[in-house]
Design an enzyme around this catalytic site. Structure first.
Site, mmCIF file in Angstrom:
data_model
loop_
_atom_site.group_PDB
_atom_site.id
_atom_site.type_symbol
_atom_site.label_atom_id
_atom_site.label_comp_id
_atom_site.label_asym_id
_atom_site.label_seq_id
_atom_site.Cartn_x
_atom_site.Cartn_y
_atom_site.Cartn_z
ATOM 1 N N ARG A 171 0.844 -1.197 0.000
ATOM 2 C CA ARG A 171 0.000 0.000 0.000
ATOM 3 C C ARG A 171 0.890 1.262 0.000
ATOM 4 O O ARG A 171 0.970 1.967 -0.985
ATOM 5 C CB ARG A 171 -0.942 -0.015 1.219
ATOM 6 N N ASP A 172 1.589 1.503 1.100
ATOM 7 C CA ASP A 172 2.370 2.740 1.232
ATOM 8 C C ASP A 172 3.501 2.767 0.214
ATOM 9 O O ASP A 172 3.855 3.827 -0.318
ATOM 10 C CB ASP A 172 2.917 2.840 2.664
ATOM 11 N N HIS A 179 4.668 4.026 13.130
ATOM 12 C CA HIS A 179 4.850 3.986 11.674
ATOM 13 C C HIS A 179 5.923 5.027 11.369
ATOM 14 O O HIS A 179 5.690 6.226 11.517
ATOM 15 C CB HIS A 179 3.513 4.323 10.999
ATOM 16 N N HIS A 224 9.283 6.762 9.162
ATOM 17 C CA HIS A 224 9.973 6.981 7.887
ATOM 18 C C HIS A 224 11.422 7.356 8.181
ATOM 19 O O HIS A 224 11.752 7.792 9.280
ATOM 20 C CB HIS A 224 9.270 8.086 7.089
ATOM 21 N N CYS A 249 4.853 9.934 0.954
ATOM 22 C CA CYS A 249 3.478 10.407 0.990
ATOM 23 C C CYS A 249 3.326 11.453 -0.092
ATOM 24 O O CYS A 249 4.051 12.444 -0.097
ATOM 25 C CB CYS A 249 3.128 11.000 2.353
ATOM 26 N N ASN A 290 9.601 4.567 3.908
ATOM 27 C CA ASN A 290 9.365 3.949 5.200
ATOM 28 C C ASN A 290 10.647 3.308 5.712
ATOM 29 O O ASN A 290 11.568 3.020 4.957
ATOM 30 C CB ASN A 290 8.325 2.838 5.053
#
Lengths: 308, 308
Positions: free
Chosen positions: A14-15, A209, A211, A242, A251
């Protein structure tokens, strides 16, 4: 810390893919997710229920969900949904867990979600009410974006983050991930925000979460571990970023995070050589995408010392 | 931690250049060292007094020392010397501080220094005796290589590292840097070895020399900070490695380390924008050399939050 389990949710499909330059086919996604599951990843965020025009790379999420539910037994299939409509689609697709992004900072909230943080809380209440009325229990993990800083608004205070998390907890979300969306957090800040948030909302605070924009991703994970965090999102090969957070980079790298955790004596249930296999599957599908990670570059040391 | 000073010794002109593919001219070295000093670095390891045939990139060390002593007031000029002969040359060149590498592991000691750890201790005694007999006091910092693991021997135990450091302290060295030469250390190990070494030798344990081979360099620096370490070696752009340590990669990146320290509220006296200028000087001289670092890549955030 010997033997304590740390839970990793792989968010690459996803990310990672949402800002990839090339689009991965549905078949390749399913094969990649299978290779990640084969490495021992028990929770994978496989896509996002957003309108296809917004993130065309993830337009096939419902199909990906259907296929991995059918072919990968034991996997917790997670998908992102940005609003009630997306949550309904995710629920109907049969996902096991839904992640919902909200933003602590006004600037990122408006740019990424087109609403204010207060409006996000109201929306979350509506979502939780809808989910509670359904026959199947599907837990919600709220991602508190820009919890440590914002490339649009700059500084984000601990009080802002705690206030948003209190609103989310009151709305009834099952878990909250504090997200360093743009990678501005430093280790001392991680500890401060985690401790203040836990004091306010208890175990609803679930994980981090992170980065690696400014090189502190792994150090921030260690800071989280030191204040009791036992769940992290990460991304194979450090893909991601993002689209609405200028300057954000990938990430934290799953391979490096797992290596660090296993070195320190935590258990992840994940086999690093098989992560490197999953990396090959990814690379074969997206040959133009730059892959990150120190452990894959250096190779596993012939022996490495685990913590006692 | 607010306001506490952390000392950084820039080792790029020595550790960085010794394995650079291209050779930097003496003029360029002096200009680069001047730009590093202009950024606020107060201690710089400017070269190595080894035979020119061993490391031809550093054959001009005596000239570099002479020129920076003359042109950069206030700079602590450090050079490496592997043996008594090198120490004598460094002393005669007028350096302010001499770093002397020894290895904890037998395998690295023999490959890198052609002697056993026990022979290194005996040599160190001889060096310290010679230095004590000289009119000028020049402090020695011993670098305890492979203190956390070795790519030749594999695991290095805490007891091995402590034993070597006790020998060095008994020989009378002024300071010891624990060096993670191959980058195998993890944060829990850093704390364990630092605490055990300090218990054995007290404040002679000075700092950490870290590499980022497996992505844990910055996390290991934070672990060191948490057990009281206030001195680090680092390398602009993460150059470096070790020709006799297979698999080793670059030093921890000065730009990222300083950013992390300043973010956490430590003082370094170093200005990051000027470090980025020094990086340009380096890049202009060695255009083919790959430069590392997350902060230079991402750029400084418009605002970043310092720890209270």
């Amino acid at each position: 810390m010997s033997g304590e389990f740390v839970s990793i949710c792989e968010v690459g499909p996803r990310d990672g893919l949402q800002i990839a330059k090339t689009r991965m086919t549905t078949d390749d996604k399913v094969a990649w997710i299978a290779s990640l599951a084969a490495a021992g990843l028990k929770e994978i965020e496989v896509g996002s229920f957003v309108p296809p025009r917004v993130i065309p790379q993830l337009a096939d999420t419902a199909e990906v969900v259907a296929r991995v539910l059918e072919t990968i037994p034991g996997l917790t299939v997670q998908a992102l949904a940005p609003n009630l409509r997306g949550v309904q689609n995710a629920y109907n697709a049969g996902v096991h867990k839904i992640s919902i992004p909200v933003s602590v900072s006004e600037g990122h909230s408006k740019a990424n979600l087109n609403r204010t943080p207060a409006q996000s809380i109201a929306m979350m209440q509506e979502i939780m009410d809808w989910l509670k009325a359904q026959p199947r229990k599907v837990p919600v993990v709220a991602g508190a974006s820009t919890a440590f800083g914002c490339s649009i608004d700059g500084v984000v205070t601990t009080a802002q983050t705690v206030a948003l998390c209190e609103g989310l907890a009151t709305a009834g979300v099952d878990q909250i991930m504090l997200a360093d969306t743009v990678g501005y957090a430093h280790p001392a800040q991680i500890k401060e925000v985690v401790l203040a948030t836990r004091e306010a909302i208890g175990p609803v605070l679930y994980g981090l979460h992170l980065h690696d924009t400014l090189g502190m991703g792994i150090a921030n994970a260690v800071a989280g571990l030191e204040v009791g965090i036992r769940a992290f999102d990460s991304c194979l090969a450090g893909l991601g970023g993002c689209p609405y957070a200028p300057g954000a980079s990938g990430n934290v790298v799953t391979e490096d995070l797992v290596f660090m955790l296993e070195s320190m004596g935590f258990r992840t249930g994940i086999e690093i050589p098989k992560l490197l296999d999953a990396r090959k599957v990814l690379q074969a599908s997206l040959p133009a995408e730059p892959l990150h990670g120190q452990v894959p570059r250096a190779g596993l040391p012939p022996t490495f010392r685990k913590a006692a």
